[in-house]
Design a protein around this motif. Sequence first.
Motif, PDB file in Angstrom:
ATOM      1  N   ILE A  65       7.977  15.148   2.317  1.00 46.01           N
ATOM      2  CA  ILE A  65       7.057  14.261   1.196  1.00 46.01           C
ATOM      3  C   ILE A  65       8.198  13.211   1.062  1.00 46.01           C
ATOM      4  O   ILE A  65       9.189  13.170   0.440  1.00 46.01           O
ATOM      5  CB  ILE A  65       6.956  15.193  -0.005  1.00 46.01           C
ATOM      6  N   VAL A  66       7.402  11.966   1.274  1.00 50.74           N
ATOM      7  CA  VAL A  66       8.269  10.623   1.209  1.00 50.74           C
ATOM      8  C   VAL A  66       7.694   9.838   0.099  1.00 50.74           C
ATOM      9  O   VAL A  66       8.233   8.727  -0.147  1.00 50.74           O
ATOM     10  CB  VAL A  66       8.286   9.903   2.698  1.00 50.74           C
ATOM     11  N   THR A  67       6.942  10.168  -0.794  1.00 48.39           N
ATOM     12  CA  THR A  67       6.405   9.438  -1.947  1.00 48.39           C
ATOM     13  C   THR A  67       7.641   8.884  -2.694  1.00 48.39           C
ATOM     14  O   THR A  67       8.494   9.966  -3.191  1.00 48.39           O
ATOM     15  CB  THR A  67       5.114  10.142  -2.619  1.00 48.39           C
ATOM     16  N   SER A  68       7.709   7.648  -2.986  1.00 48.47           N
ATOM     17  CA  SER A  68       8.817   7.272  -3.980  1.00 48.47           C
ATOM     18  C   SER A  68       8.372   7.384  -5.210  1.00 48.47           C
ATOM     19  O   SER A  68       7.298   7.374  -5.938  1.00 48.47           O
ATOM     20  CB  SER A  68       8.878   5.868  -3.541  1.00 48.47           C
TER      21      SER A  68
ATOM     22  N   TYR B 277       0.851  -1.430  -0.155  1.00 48.12           N
ATOM     23  CA  TYR B 277       0.104  -0.075  -0.017  1.00 48.12           C
ATOM     24  C   TYR B 277       0.868   1.131   0.000  1.00 48.12           C
ATOM     25  O   TYR B 277       0.343   2.351  -0.060  1.00 48.12           O
ATOM     26  CB  TYR B 277      -1.004  -0.038   1.125  1.00 48.12           C
ATOM     27  N   ARG B 278       2.168   1.260  -0.390  1.00 49.69           N
ATOM     28  CA  ARG B 278       3.027   2.296  -0.210  1.00 49.69           C
ATOM     29  C   ARG B 278       2.754   3.395  -1.233  1.00 49.69           C
ATOM     30  O   ARG B 278       2.650   2.846  -2.352  1.00 49.69           O
ATOM     31  CB  ARG B 278       4.484   1.786  -0.049  1.00 49.69           C
ATOM     32  N   PRO B 279       3.003   4.548  -0.930  1.00 48.87           N
ATOM     33  CA  PRO B 279       2.579   5.586  -2.289  1.00 48.87           C
ATOM     34  C   PRO B 279       3.967   5.454  -3.035  1.00 48.87           C
ATOM     35  O   PRO B 279       5.075   5.848  -2.752  1.00 48.87           O
ATOM     36  CB  PRO B 279       2.581   6.968  -1.435  1.00 48.87           C
ATOM     37  N   VAL B 280       3.668   5.456  -4.231  1.00 51.25           N
ATOM     38  CA  VAL B 280       4.680   5.626  -5.323  1.00 51.25           C
ATOM     39  C   VAL B 280       4.183   6.160  -6.678  1.00 51.25           C
ATOM     40  O   VAL B 280       3.288   5.959  -7.130  1.00 51.25           O
ATOM     41  CB  VAL B 280       5.151   4.090  -5.861  1.00 51.25           C
ATOM     42  N   ILE B 281       5.090   6.850  -7.274  1.00 45.58           N
ATOM     43  CA  ILE B 281       4.521   7.421  -8.695  1.00 45.58           C
ATOM     44  C   ILE B 281       5.671   6.717  -9.525  1.00 45.58           C
ATOM     45  O   ILE B 281       6.961   6.733  -9.424  1.00 45.58           O
ATOM     46  CB  ILE B 281       5.109   8.749  -8.910  1.00 45.58           C
ATOM     47  N   PHE B 282       5.312   5.807 -10.316  1.00 44.04           N
ATOM     48  CA  PHE B 282       5.890   4.895 -11.436  1.00 44.04           C
ATOM     49  C   PHE B 282       6.213   5.553 -12.722  1.00 44.04           C
ATOM     50  O   PHE B 282       5.193   5.861 -13.206  1.00 44.04           O
ATOM     51  CB  PHE B 282       5.358   3.475 -11.476  1.00 44.04           C
ATOM     52  N   TYR B 283       7.432   6.128 -13.116  1.00 47.78           N
ATOM     53  CA  TYR B 283       7.436   6.706 -14.429  1.00 47.78           C
ATOM     54  C   TYR B 283       7.970   5.728 -15.379  1.00 47.78           C
ATOM     55  O   TYR B 283       8.362   4.539 -15.169  1.00 47.78           O
ATOM     56  CB  TYR B 283       8.443   7.740 -14.275  1.00 47.78           C
ATOM     57  N   SER B 284       7.638   6.004 -16.597  1.00 45.43           N
ATOM     58  CA  SER B 284       7.823   5.315 -17.831  1.00 45.43           C
ATOM     59  C   SER B 284       8.594   5.670 -18.762  1.00 45.43           C
ATOM     60  O   SER B 284       9.197   5.325 -19.881  1.00 45.43           O
ATOM     61  CB  SER B 284       6.501   4.420 -18.548  1.00 45.43           C
ATOM     62  N   SER B 285       9.157   7.165 -18.544  1.00 44.21           N
ATOM     63  CA  SER B 285       9.934   7.975 -19.455  1.00 44.21           C
ATOM     64  C   SER B 285      10.692   8.886 -18.475  1.00 44.21           C
ATOM     65  O   SER B 285      10.416   9.228 -17.417  1.00 44.21           O
ATOM     66  CB  SER B 285       9.103   8.850 -20.367  1.00 44.21           C
ATOM     67  N   LEU B 286      11.879   9.556 -19.063  1.00 44.50           N
ATOM     68  CA  LEU B 286      12.596  10.463 -18.145  1.00 44.50           C
ATOM     69  C   LEU B 286      11.822  11.681 -18.255  1.00 44.50           C
ATOM     70  O   LEU B 286      12.059  12.367 -17.213  1.00 44.50           O
ATOM     71  CB  LEU B 286      13.782  10.714 -19.142  1.00 44.50           C
TER      72      LEU B 286
ATOM     73  N   ALA C 237      11.075  13.456 -14.781  1.00 44.65           N
ATOM     74  CA  ALA C 237      11.231  15.024 -14.282  1.00 44.65           C
ATOM     75  C   ALA C 237      10.179  15.641 -13.758  1.00 44.65           C
ATOM     76  O   ALA C 237      10.248  16.356 -12.801  1.00 44.65           O
ATOM     77  CB  ALA C 237      11.699  15.665 -15.615  1.00 44.65           C
ATOM     78  N   ALA C 238       8.990  15.222 -14.378  1.00 45.45           N
ATOM     79  CA  ALA C 238       7.720  16.068 -14.151  1.00 45.45           C
ATOM     80  C   ALA C 238       7.252  15.571 -12.854  1.00 45.45           C
ATOM     81  O   ALA C 238       7.006  16.514 -11.756  1.00 45.45           O
ATOM     82  CB  ALA C 238       6.604  15.779 -14.911  1.00 45.45           C
ATOM     83  N   ALA C 239       7.540  14.179 -12.056  1.00 47.57           N
ATOM     84  CA  ALA C 239       7.235  13.745 -11.023  1.00 47.57           C
ATOM     85  C   ALA C 239       8.126  14.323  -9.981  1.00 47.57           C
ATOM     86  O   ALA C 239       7.528  14.759  -8.825  1.00 47.57           O
ATOM     87  CB  ALA C 239       7.226  12.357 -10.863  1.00 47.57           C
ATOM     88  N   GLU C 240       9.527  14.452 -10.279  1.00 49.30           N
ATOM     89  CA  GLU C 240      10.359  14.824  -9.266  1.00 49.30           C
ATOM     90  C   GLU C 240      10.203  16.764  -9.110  1.00 49.30           C
ATOM     91  O   GLU C 240      10.294  16.893  -7.923  1.00 49.30           O
ATOM     92  CB  GLU C 240      11.837  14.614  -9.831  1.00 49.30           C
ATOM     93  N   ALA C 241       9.964  17.237 -10.107  1.00 53.88           N
ATOM     94  CA  ALA C 241       9.628  18.634 -10.113  1.00 53.88           C
ATOM     95  C   ALA C 241       8.337  19.053  -9.077  1.00 53.88           C
ATOM     96  O   ALA C 241       8.477  19.925  -8.206  1.00 53.88           O
ATOM     97  CB  ALA C 241       9.752  19.250 -11.325  1.00 53.88           C
ATOM     98  N   SER C 242       7.254  18.078  -9.484  1.00 53.64           N
ATOM     99  CA  SER C 242       6.065  18.372  -8.715  1.00 53.64           C
ATOM    100  C   SER C 242       6.258  17.961  -7.157  1.00 53.64           C
ATOM    101  O   SER C 242       5.967  18.663  -6.371  1.00 53.64           O
ATOM    102  CB  SER C 242       4.933  17.395  -9.345  1.00 53.64           C
ATOM    103  N   LYS C 243       7.126  16.816  -6.866  1.00 51.29           N
ATOM    104  CA  LYS C 243       7.394  16.723  -5.632  1.00 51.29           C
ATOM    105  C   LYS C 243       8.156  17.700  -4.841  1.00 51.29           C
ATOM    106  O   LYS C 243       7.797  18.193  -3.622  1.00 51.29           O
ATOM    107  CB  LYS C 243       8.065  15.175  -5.559  1.00 51.29           C
ATOM    108  N   GLU C 244       9.185  18.241  -5.465  1.00 50.35           N
ATOM    109  CA  GLU C 244       9.900  19.102  -4.984  1.00 50.35           C
ATOM    110  C   GLU C 244       9.134  20.375  -4.689  1.00 50.35           C
ATOM    111  O   GLU C 244       9.276  21.200  -3.520  1.00 50.35           O
ATOM    112  CB  GLU C 244      11.134  19.784  -5.895  1.00 50.35           C
ATOM    113  N   GLN C 245       8.115  20.802  -5.415  1.00 48.65           N
ATOM    114  CA  GLN C 245       7.367  21.787  -5.362  1.00 48.65           C
ATOM    115  C   GLN C 245       6.297  21.781  -4.239  1.00 48.65           C
ATOM    116  O   GLN C 245       6.171  22.623  -3.420  1.00 48.65           O
ATOM    117  CB  GLN C 245       6.533  22.128  -6.860  1.00 48.65           C
TER     118      GLN C 245
END
Length: 174
Positions: free
Chosen positions: A127-130, A95-104, A108-116
């Motif tokens: 914010i600890v979502t992987s 049940y852990r929170p994860v954003i799984f990406y399929s492209s660079l 990048a979008a997920a990391e920028a959003s997490k930082e924001q």
Amino acid sequence: MTEEKAIFAGGCFWCMVKPFDQMPGIKKVVSGYTGGQVPNPTYEEVCSGTTGHTEAVEITFDPAVISYRQLVEIYWQQTDPTDAFGQFADRGDSYRPVIFYSSLEQKAAAEASKEQLQASGRFNDPIVTSIEPAQAFYPAEDYHQDFYRKNPEHYAAYSEGSGRRGFIRQNWEA
């Protein structure tokens, strides 16, 4: 028409379908399992904690109508991004929170959003979502698909009783 896929894990997959399913540009949302080492796992196997899978949703979307970044923003508003060990009443790796990406670009979008989100000060805790590379996605059993439509009373009771609905009201709708 181009289609892309996004995979998000945010606790029980039942509760992760409806918020995306109702958005323009979404073609389909499938509940399933990803991130484990057993091909085609069953719900019982995933719940046993022995397969390494996480409950997730795979979203097929039209990027000309809704962007991946918009999907990530919707994702944050369905989760407690400060809890790495499950979501609400659902605890453990599946049940852990994860954003799984399929492209660079998705990464990048997920990391920028997490930082924001971290910089926003919305949450006192980190914010600890992987954010991890996508792996094979296996659709869950039919009875898990479109659960909110098939079992609206059970879905509503679960969403409220698990603490998810109250958290979203307090932290995202305020």
